[in-house]
Scaffold this motif. Sequence first.
Motif, mmCIF file in Angstrom:
data_model
loop_
_atom_site.group_PDB
_atom_site.id
_atom_site.type_symbol
_atom_site.label_atom_id
_atom_site.label_comp_id
_atom_site.label_asym_id
_atom_site.label_seq_id
_atom_site.Cartn_x
_atom_site.Cartn_y
_atom_site.Cartn_z
ATOM 1 N N ASP A 179 0.320 -1.130 -0.297
ATOM 2 C CA ASP A 179 -0.127 0.402 -0.235
ATOM 3 C C ASP A 179 0.568 1.082 0.050
ATOM 4 O O ASP A 179 2.256 0.714 0.743
ATOM 5 N N TRP A 180 0.441 2.208 -0.656
ATOM 6 C CA TRP A 180 1.200 3.387 -0.234
ATOM 7 C C TRP A 180 1.049 4.465 0.601
ATOM 8 O O TRP A 180 1.666 5.819 0.891
ATOM 9 N N GLN A 181 0.120 3.532 1.497
ATOM 10 C CA GLN A 181 0.219 4.418 2.550
ATOM 11 C C GLN A 181 0.359 3.729 4.184
ATOM 12 O O GLN A 181 0.742 2.418 3.988
ATOM 13 N N ASP A 182 0.641 4.458 5.120
ATOM 14 C CA ASP A 182 1.041 3.918 6.279
ATOM 15 C C ASP A 182 -0.685 3.484 6.958
ATOM 16 O O ASP A 182 -1.391 4.515 6.312
ATOM 17 N N SER A 183 -0.613 1.896 7.331
ATOM 18 C CA SER A 183 -1.357 1.495 7.696
ATOM 19 C C SER A 183 -1.964 0.628 9.763
ATOM 20 O O SER A 183 -0.617 0.932 10.141
ATOM 21 N N VAL A 184 -2.898 1.231 9.943
ATOM 22 C CA VAL A 184 -3.018 0.740 11.282
ATOM 23 C C VAL A 184 -4.225 0.003 11.685
ATOM 24 O O VAL A 184 -5.779 0.456 10.766
ATOM 25 N N LEU A 185 -3.490 -1.393 11.104
ATOM 26 C CA LEU A 185 -5.003 -2.734 11.703
ATOM 27 C C LEU A 185 -5.046 -3.124 11.867
ATOM 28 O O LEU A 185 -4.206 -3.968 12.742
ATOM 29 N N LEU A 186 -6.695 -2.866 13.150
ATOM 30 C CA LEU A 186 -6.789 -3.619 14.744
ATOM 31 C C LEU A 186 -7.668 -4.397 14.144
ATOM 32 O O LEU A 186 -8.727 -4.924 13.419
ATOM 33 N N GLN A 187 -7.234 -6.050 14.630
ATOM 34 C CA GLN A 187 -8.173 -7.114 14.234
ATOM 35 C C GLN A 187 -9.150 -6.874 14.870
ATOM 36 O O GLN A 187 -9.447 -7.136 16.442
ATOM 37 N N VAL A 188 -10.559 -6.811 15.132
ATOM 38 C CA VAL A 188 -11.923 -7.472 16.431
ATOM 39 C C VAL A 188 -12.291 -8.441 16.150
ATOM 40 O O VAL A 188 -12.056 -8.925 17.609
ATOM 41 N N SER A 189 -11.632 -9.165 15.889
ATOM 42 C CA SER A 189 -12.215 -11.009 16.110
ATOM 43 C C SER A 189 -11.273 -11.835 14.998
ATOM 44 O O SER A 189 -10.906 -11.205 13.718
ATOM 45 N N GLY A 190 -10.726 -12.910 15.849
ATOM 46 C CA GLY A 190 -10.083 -13.793 14.961
ATOM 47 C C GLY A 190 -9.102 -13.382 14.936
ATOM 48 O O GLY A 190 -8.709 -12.809 16.008
ATOM 49 N N THR A 191 -8.472 -14.204 14.289
ATOM 50 C CA THR A 191 -7.195 -14.082 14.547
ATOM 51 C C THR A 191 -6.391 -14.248 12.098
ATOM 52 O O THR A 191 -7.064 -14.166 11.636
ATOM 53 N N LYS A 192 -5.260 -13.187 12.249
ATOM 54 C CA LYS A 192 -4.923 -13.005 11.107
ATOM 55 C C LYS A 192 -3.593 -13.212 10.689
ATOM 56 O O LYS A 192 -2.452 -12.657 11.187
ATOM 57 N N ARG A 193 -3.145 -13.528 9.637
ATOM 58 C CA ARG A 193 -1.751 -14.525 9.256
ATOM 59 C C ARG A 193 -1.177 -13.456 8.897
ATOM 60 O O ARG A 193 -1.877 -13.431 6.984
ATOM 61 N N PHE A 194 -0.153 -12.983 8.718
ATOM 62 C CA PHE A 194 0.431 -11.578 7.837
ATOM 63 C C PHE A 194 2.071 -12.030 7.366
ATOM 64 O O PHE A 194 2.496 -12.434 8.081
#
Length: 328
Positions: A179-194
């Motif tokens: 992405d071309w922007q800085d981001s804050v990704l807040l996980q509300v439920s579940g789990t994500k793998r990056f």
Amino acid sequence: DGFNWTQLSMSRANNFPSGTIKYLDAATIKERGAMHAWHTTFARSIPALVSGLGDDVAASFSGWRREDYRRHWGEKDVVVAFSPDEMFQRGVLRSGLRRLQAPHRQRMRFDAFLDAQAESERVIPPLEHVAVQQSPSRDLSDFGLPPLPPFVEELVSPTLQARNLWVAAPPKTSVLHYDWQDSVLLQVSGTKRFTLIDPARLHTAYPAVMLMENLVRTGAGQFEPRLTSREVDNFPLANITHPDYDRHPLLRDAHVMTVEVPAGSALFLPAYWFHQDERSPEMSREHPRSAEMRCPRLLAAPGGELCRSRRAQRRRQLLVPGPLARHP
């Protein structure tokens, strides 16, 4: 007036954790302030997993099932993506030319999304994969979410571009891109793998420019590809899940790292970091649905002074010649 790679390399020399990302917690940010977090992460292009940043938000959705989402969110309008499989984007070859295939998208009520999702799951494998990809949204308060991620309002608000919401049932994969922007990704439920690739070795992922091909949904599980004139430059040729080192030998030198973001935690993701995010059934036994709030923001210095980038020029500079990649 552009991305300062010299500053990036010099500022990270003694600050980048060996082989991994930074790990912070909400208490530290609350004590030292949001700008301290900026200086140790975004300013040095270092991603960070911040535990506890959204614990209160996640607790309010703990234990929710499909009918809970229907009762609370059913009347809300959302943008929904339909894909023939769990790969919601992919590289394809058309007459020897590389294309980026994007899913069908349409606006509908949230309860209609739940109905479409349930219908697709009546057979195994599912007829199609369905996910909310509301982007952008000016306000997520209708969904019971905070207007900005907790404790970092000072960091996000001056240069906020959008508030995005994703909701999906596993499996779901967003393939490697930046992405071309800085981001804050807040996980509300579940789990994500990056899975992340350090932009200091951006060339190892084989950046490319390609035309986008949209899928048009003609019926349940039925799609037709439509070529567009839109160029995209943030999806590489390399496949991080099934690497082909014969076609992409530089990928062996990529600085690759993996991080799991559980409910209540946040990922600070600086601009230009290639990332692939996925959610598998194995990660979802307790939380059959994943919801994520993302706040992209412009590259900025303290006080909100914007760093305007020359995307078109940089895009050409990043091109790496080489054969086309084979994606599954």
